[in-house]
Design a protein around this motif. Structure first.
Motif, PDB file in Angstrom:
ATOM      1  N   PRO A   1       0.794  -1.227   0.000  1.00  0.00           N
ATOM      2  CA  PRO A   1       0.000   0.000   0.000  1.00  0.00           C
ATOM      3  C   PRO A   1       0.828   1.280   0.000  1.00  0.00           C
ATOM      4  CG  PRO A   1       0.107  -0.830   2.220  1.00  0.00           C
ATOM      5  CD  PRO A   1       0.852  -1.808   1.343  1.00  0.00           C
ATOM      6  N   ASN A   2       2.152   1.160   0.000  1.00  0.00           N
ATOM      7  CA  ASN A   2       3.003   2.352  -0.066  1.00  0.00           C
ATOM      8  C   ASN A   2       2.836   3.034  -1.419  1.00  0.00           C
ATOM      9  OD1 ASN A   2       4.323   1.984   2.509  1.00  0.00           O
ATOM     10  ND2 ASN A   2       5.319   0.233   1.561  1.00  0.00           N
ATOM     11  N   GLN A   3       3.033   4.340  -1.414  1.00  0.00           N
ATOM     12  CA  GLN A   3       2.963   5.111  -2.652  1.00  0.00           C
ATOM     13  C   GLN A   3       4.136   6.078  -2.678  1.00  0.00           C
ATOM     14  OE1 GLN A   3      -0.830   7.006  -2.167  1.00  0.00           O
ATOM     15  NE2 GLN A   3      -1.923   5.346  -3.151  1.00  0.00           N
ATOM     16  N   VAL A   4       5.012   5.898  -3.656  1.00  0.00           N
ATOM     17  CA  VAL A   4       6.146   6.806  -3.810  1.00  0.00           C
ATOM     18  C   VAL A   4       6.059   7.412  -5.207  1.00  0.00           C
ATOM     19  CG1 VAL A   4       8.651   7.051  -3.848  1.00  0.00           C
ATOM     20  CG2 VAL A   4       7.585   5.456  -2.232  1.00  0.00           C
ATOM     21  N   TYR A   5       5.967   8.732  -5.249  1.00  0.00           N
ATOM     22  CA  TYR A   5       5.876   9.455  -6.513  1.00  0.00           C
ATOM     23  C   TYR A   5       7.221  10.116  -6.800  1.00  0.00           C
ATOM     24  CZ  TYR A   5       0.960   8.767  -5.526  1.00  0.00           C
ATOM     25  OH  TYR A   5      -0.250   8.194  -5.216  1.00  0.00           O
ATOM     26  N   VAL A   6       7.569  10.179  -8.079  1.00  0.00           N
ATOM     27  CA  VAL A   6       8.858  10.710  -8.512  1.00  0.00           C
ATOM     28  C   VAL A   6       8.629  11.829  -9.526  1.00  0.00           C
ATOM     29  CG1 VAL A   6      11.035  10.161  -9.662  1.00  0.00           C
ATOM     30  CG2 VAL A   6       9.920   8.441  -8.224  1.00  0.00           C
ATOM     31  N   GLN A   7       9.310  12.947  -9.323  1.00  0.00           N
ATOM     32  CA  GLN A   7       9.285  14.045 -10.294  1.00  0.00           C
ATOM     33  C   GLN A   7      10.666  14.679 -10.292  1.00  0.00           C
ATOM     34  OE1 GLN A   7       6.740  15.282 -12.444  1.00  0.00           O
ATOM     35  NE2 GLN A   7       8.568  16.264 -13.232  1.00  0.00           N
ATOM     36  N   SER A   8      11.256  14.829 -11.466  1.00  0.00           N
ATOM     37  CA  SER A   8      12.585  15.432 -11.582  1.00  0.00           C
ATOM     38  C   SER A   8      12.490  16.780 -12.266  1.00  0.00           C
ATOM     39  CB  SER A   8      13.515  14.534 -12.396  1.00  0.00           C
ATOM     40  OG  SER A   8      13.663  13.296 -11.759  1.00  0.00           O
ATOM     41  N   LEU A   9      13.349  17.665 -11.842  1.00  0.00           N
ATOM     42  CA  LEU A   9      13.462  18.986 -12.457  1.00  0.00           C
ATOM     43  C   LEU A   9      14.919  19.412 -12.366  1.00  0.00           C
ATOM     44  CD1 LEU A   9      12.109  21.450 -13.725  1.00  0.00           C
ATOM     45  CD2 LEU A   9      11.669  22.292 -11.432  1.00  0.00           C
ATOM     46  N   ASP A  10      15.552  19.559 -13.507  1.00  0.00           N
ATOM     47  CA  ASP A  10      16.953  19.961 -13.578  1.00  0.00           C
ATOM     48  C   ASP A  10      17.840  19.004 -12.776  1.00  0.00           C
ATOM     49  OD1 ASP A  10      19.123  21.472 -14.423  1.00  0.00           O
ATOM     50  OD2 ASP A  10      18.947  22.882 -12.747  1.00  0.00           O
ATOM     51  N   ARG A  11      17.577  17.699 -12.934  1.00  0.00           N
ATOM     52  CA  ARG A  11      18.326  16.607 -12.316  1.00  0.00           C
ATOM     53  C   ARG A  11      18.167  16.531 -10.808  1.00  0.00           C
ATOM     54  NH1 ARG A  11      24.157  17.305 -14.571  1.00  0.00           N
ATOM     55  NH2 ARG A  11      24.214  17.672 -12.379  1.00  0.00           N
ATOM     56  N   VAL A  12      17.201  17.265 -10.251  1.00  0.00           N
ATOM     57  CA  VAL A  12      16.853  17.144  -8.834  1.00  0.00           C
ATOM     58  C   VAL A  12      15.605  16.277  -8.772  1.00  0.00           C
ATOM     59  CG1 VAL A  12      16.111  18.359  -6.752  1.00  0.00           C
ATOM     60  CG2 VAL A  12      17.830  19.391  -8.267  1.00  0.00           C
ATOM     61  N   VAL A  13      15.671  15.195  -7.992  1.00  0.00           N
ATOM     62  CA  VAL A  13      14.554  14.268  -7.870  1.00  0.00           C
ATOM     63  C   VAL A  13      13.743  14.633  -6.631  1.00  0.00           C
ATOM     64  CG1 VAL A  13      13.892  11.862  -7.491  1.00  0.00           C
ATOM     65  CG2 VAL A  13      15.781  12.409  -9.034  1.00  0.00           C
ATOM     66  N   TYR A  14      12.444  14.826  -6.827  1.00  0.00           N
ATOM     67  CA  TYR A  14      11.525  15.122  -5.745  1.00  0.00           C
ATOM     68  C   TYR A  14      10.702  13.862  -5.486  1.00  0.00           C
ATOM     69  CZ  TYR A  14      12.834  19.928  -6.637  1.00  0.00           C
ATOM     70  OH  TYR A  14      13.548  21.087  -6.797  1.00  0.00           O
ATOM     71  N   LEU A  15      10.816  13.334  -4.274  1.00  0.00           N
ATOM     72  CA  LEU A  15      10.045  12.162  -3.883  1.00  0.00           C
ATOM     73  C   LEU A  15       8.900  12.613  -2.985  1.00  0.00           C
ATOM     74  CD1 LEU A  15      12.949   9.727  -2.891  1.00  0.00           C
ATOM     75  CD2 LEU A  15      11.700   9.816  -5.062  1.00  0.00           C
ATOM     76  N   SER A  16       7.723  12.073  -3.230  1.00  0.00           N
ATOM     77  CA  SER A  16       6.573  12.367  -2.390  1.00  0.00           C
ATOM     78  C   SER A  16       5.750  11.098  -2.255  1.00  0.00           C
ATOM     79  CB  SER A  16       5.742  13.507  -2.986  1.00  0.00           C
ATOM     80  OG  SER A  16       5.258  13.138  -4.266  1.00  0.00           O
ATOM     81  N   GLY A  17       4.721  11.155  -1.446  1.00  0.00           N
ATOM     82  CA  GLY A  17       3.862  10.010  -1.244  1.00  0.00           C
ATOM     83  C   GLY A  17       3.856   9.597   0.206  1.00  0.00           C
TER      84      GLY A  17
END
Length: 105
Positions: free
Chosen positions: A54-70
């Motif tokens: 049930p874990n949720q990890v979302y990934v979004q990158s911007l200018d080679r910086v990875v943003y993890l959320s969830g």
């Protein structure tokens, strides 16, 4: 009256500023390197069963910086997700915004 070198310097400075703005505006979302990083991070996260539902990890990158959320259930899962993202080639930095879910009754 301004001299020709001064005017040329101002013109050059404004053009380089426009070029930088154009790159930032164009690559704000969807630059090829960021899309590749997103794919690689998601692929690596998928190899860790402890991070699946049930874990949720979302990934979004911007200018080679990875943003993890969830949301995950333990601090160890959160640390694992961050560690996995850091190990992906091309990642400059990881910003971890993953929250720990409440498991009480």
């Amino acid at each position: 009256m301004r001299s020709a070198p001064a005017i040329a310097g101002l013109a050059l400075a404004s053009l380089s500023g426009c070029a930088s703005y154009g790159v930032a505006r164009h690559c704000g979302r969807g630059c090829p390197a960021d899309a590749q990083i997103d794919t690689r991070v998601r692929s690596q996260l998928a190899q860790h069963p402890a991070l699946s539902a049930p874990n949720q990890v979302y990934v979004q990158s911007l200018d080679r910086v990875v943003y993890l959320s969830g949301q995950v259930t333990t601090e160890l899962q959160r640390a694992t997700a961050e560690s996995v993202a850091r190990e992906v080639a091309g990642v400059r930095r990881v910003v971890d915004n993953i929250s720990i879910g409440y498991q009480g009754r």
